[in-house]
Enzyme design. Sequence first.
Site, PDB file in Angstrom:
ATOM      1  N   HIS A 195       1.010   6.565  -3.641  1.00 43.10           N
ATOM      2  CA  HIS A 195       0.325   5.877  -2.600  1.00 43.10           C
ATOM      3  C   HIS A 195       1.141   4.891  -1.653  1.00 43.10           C
ATOM      4  O   HIS A 195       1.978   4.004  -2.421  1.00 43.10           O
ATOM      5  CB  HIS A 195      -0.445   5.226  -3.542  1.00 43.10           C
ATOM      6  CG  HIS A 195      -1.633   4.274  -2.880  1.00 43.10           C
ATOM      7  ND1 HIS A 195      -1.952   2.979  -3.152  1.00 43.10           N
ATOM      8  CD2 HIS A 195      -2.567   4.563  -1.668  1.00 43.10           C
ATOM      9  CE1 HIS A 195      -2.994   2.538  -2.254  1.00 43.10           C
ATOM     10  NE2 HIS A 195      -3.490   3.436  -1.363  1.00 43.10           N
ATOM     11  N   ARG A 196       1.193   4.766  -0.414  1.00 44.66           N
ATOM     12  CA  ARG A 196       2.011   3.845   0.364  1.00 44.66           C
ATOM     13  C   ARG A 196       3.544   4.059   0.197  1.00 44.66           C
ATOM     14  O   ARG A 196       4.174   3.096   0.308  1.00 44.66           O
ATOM     15  CB  ARG A 196       1.447   2.322   0.434  1.00 44.66           C
ATOM     16  CG  ARG A 196      -0.298   2.379   0.604  1.00 44.66           C
ATOM     17  CD  ARG A 196      -0.657   1.053   0.409  1.00 44.66           C
ATOM     18  NE  ARG A 196      -2.090   0.953   0.269  1.00 44.66           N
ATOM     19  CZ  ARG A 196      -2.829  -0.192  -0.133  1.00 44.66           C
ATOM     20  NH1 ARG A 196      -2.285  -1.376  -0.102  1.00 44.66           N
ATOM     21  NH2 ARG A 196      -4.123  -0.168   0.068  1.00 44.66           N
ATOM     22  N   GLU A 225       1.111   8.975   1.033  1.00 42.58           N
ATOM     23  CA  GLU A 225       0.233   8.445   1.731  1.00 42.58           C
ATOM     24  C   GLU A 225       0.627   7.377   2.438  1.00 42.58           C
ATOM     25  O   GLU A 225       1.552   6.444   1.957  1.00 42.58           O
ATOM     26  CB  GLU A 225      -0.922   8.309   0.918  1.00 42.58           C
ATOM     27  CG  GLU A 225      -2.127   7.755   1.573  1.00 42.58           C
ATOM     28  CD  GLU A 225      -2.244   5.984   1.838  1.00 42.58           C
ATOM     29  OE1 GLU A 225      -3.022   5.514   2.536  1.00 42.58           O
ATOM     30  OE2 GLU A 225      -1.432   5.388   1.132  1.00 42.58           O
ATOM     31  N   ASP A 238      -0.493   4.443   5.929  1.00 45.08           N
ATOM     32  CA  ASP A 238      -1.530   3.823   6.816  1.00 45.08           C
ATOM     33  C   ASP A 238      -0.980   3.693   8.213  1.00 45.08           C
ATOM     34  O   ASP A 238       0.247   3.237   8.386  1.00 45.08           O
ATOM     35  CB  ASP A 238      -1.954   2.542   6.323  1.00 45.08           C
ATOM     36  CG  ASP A 238      -2.512   2.582   4.777  1.00 45.08           C
ATOM     37  OD1 ASP A 238      -3.480   3.201   4.635  1.00 45.08           O
ATOM     38  OD2 ASP A 238      -1.753   2.123   3.891  1.00 45.08           O
ATOM     39  N   HIS A 252      -1.181  -1.427   6.365  1.00 45.30           N
ATOM     40  CA  HIS A 252      -2.644  -1.325   5.696  1.00 45.30           C
ATOM     41  C   HIS A 252      -3.703  -2.107   6.377  1.00 45.30           C
ATOM     42  O   HIS A 252      -4.663  -1.826   6.832  1.00 45.30           O
ATOM     43  CB  HIS A 252      -2.482  -1.429   4.351  1.00 45.30           C
ATOM     44  CG  HIS A 252      -3.724  -1.225   3.687  1.00 45.30           C
ATOM     45  ND1 HIS A 252      -4.788  -2.448   3.423  1.00 45.30           N
ATOM     46  CD2 HIS A 252      -4.391  -0.335   2.936  1.00 45.30           C
ATOM     47  CE1 HIS A 252      -5.564  -1.962   2.868  1.00 45.30           C
ATOM     48  NE2 HIS A 252      -5.799  -0.708   2.728  1.00 45.30           N
ATOM     49  N   GLU A 281      -3.326   8.264   6.588  1.00 42.98           N
ATOM     50  CA  GLU A 281      -4.676   7.598   6.810  1.00 42.98           C
ATOM     51  C   GLU A 281      -4.847   6.753   7.957  1.00 42.98           C
ATOM     52  O   GLU A 281      -3.873   5.879   8.384  1.00 42.98           O
ATOM     53  CB  GLU A 281      -4.877   6.442   5.478  1.00 42.98           C
ATOM     54  CG  GLU A 281      -6.242   5.742   5.827  1.00 42.98           C
ATOM     55  CD  GLU A 281      -6.524   4.774   4.729  1.00 42.98           C
ATOM     56  OE1 GLU A 281      -7.726   4.016   4.964  1.00 42.98           O
ATOM     57  OE2 GLU A 281      -5.904   4.800   3.630  1.00 42.98           O
ATOM     58  N   LYS A 291      -5.886   4.223  10.244  1.00 45.86           N
ATOM     59  CA  LYS A 291      -6.418   2.757   9.872  1.00 45.86           C
ATOM     60  C   LYS A 291      -6.725   1.987  11.093  1.00 45.86           C
ATOM     61  O   LYS A 291      -5.703   0.840  11.204  1.00 45.86           O
ATOM     62  CB  LYS A 291      -5.506   2.266   8.908  1.00 45.86           C
ATOM     63  CG  LYS A 291      -5.851   0.971   7.913  1.00 45.86           C
ATOM     64  CD  LYS A 291      -6.540   1.520   6.997  1.00 45.86           C
ATOM     65  CE  LYS A 291      -7.188   0.672   5.707  1.00 45.86           C
ATOM     66  NZ  LYS A 291      -7.907   1.138   4.808  1.00 45.86           N
ATOM     67  N   ASP A 346      -0.385   4.650  -7.534  1.00 45.56           N
ATOM     68  CA  ASP A 346       0.611   3.537  -7.377  1.00 45.56           C
ATOM     69  C   ASP A 346       1.628   3.883  -8.429  1.00 45.56           C
ATOM     70  O   ASP A 346       2.617   2.962  -8.246  1.00 45.56           O
ATOM     71  CB  ASP A 346       0.018   1.887  -7.637  1.00 45.56           C
ATOM     72  CG  ASP A 346      -0.853   1.803  -6.445  1.00 45.56           C
ATOM     73  OD1 ASP A 346      -0.490   2.043  -5.249  1.00 45.56           O
ATOM     74  OD2 ASP A 346      -1.983   1.216  -6.570  1.00 45.56           O
TER      75      ASP A 346
END
Length: 246
Positions: A12-13, A39, A41, A54, A114, A116, A236
């Site tokens: 994540h991120r 992933e 944003d 994000h 994503e 965003k 995470d």
Amino acid sequence: MSDWPYPFWIAHRGAGKLAPENTLAAFRLGARHGHRMFECDAKLSSDGVLFLLHDDTLERTTNGRGVAGRLCWAELAQLDAGSWHSPAYAGEPIPTLENLARYCLANDLLLNIEIKPTPGCEEATGCAVAQLAARLWAGAATPPLLSSFQAASLRAAQQAAPELPRGLLLETLRDGWLDTARALACRAVTADHPQWTPDTVARAQDAGLRVLSYTVNDEAAAQRLTALGTDGIFTDSVDRLGAASG
């Protein structure tokens, strides 16, 4: 592209909370922990550059202020996106989506982008992300998965690059969620992990959709989702869950 070429674990991120989110430093750290898919944003600057962030505003993860999408890229590029996390990352810049894409392609890493958008820029951001992804991943074996909470963004991405796979993001499996995913010709639905039950997983998979979950940071939740037969987990906890595994 095979029917579903993506690994089960998605960082994540970049590296979760171990590094400043949505920075190249985070993706490098996640890769060092063995993750092969990430992933990020993506949103649009005022002059049309796609960059990683994000929040709608800059305060939480940079030394800037205000709505990020109202600034031009030259202004955004000057910001410090690392000091908020820890002194070791002081001066880490906001990357462009293109820079991250080139890093992933050069290192055989996969990406979930994503979309965003800044409010009011849903269609423009979806179109821009899809066009950039189609250009950069042209000829690649595995394109990025494009996802969004915004149906308008996914619809614009579909129109701009219908060949790219899309995923509908949901906080709750509200009425009509399956119809929305079908109407947008999505390949996946990604929901907050408690939303998945034997019934909702079966409904999604019976409709030909892959089932993904965010954001899972403990082993018990991961085991539950694995037992349900879901298809992917965003985490995470990149140092504990899914490291060095597919």
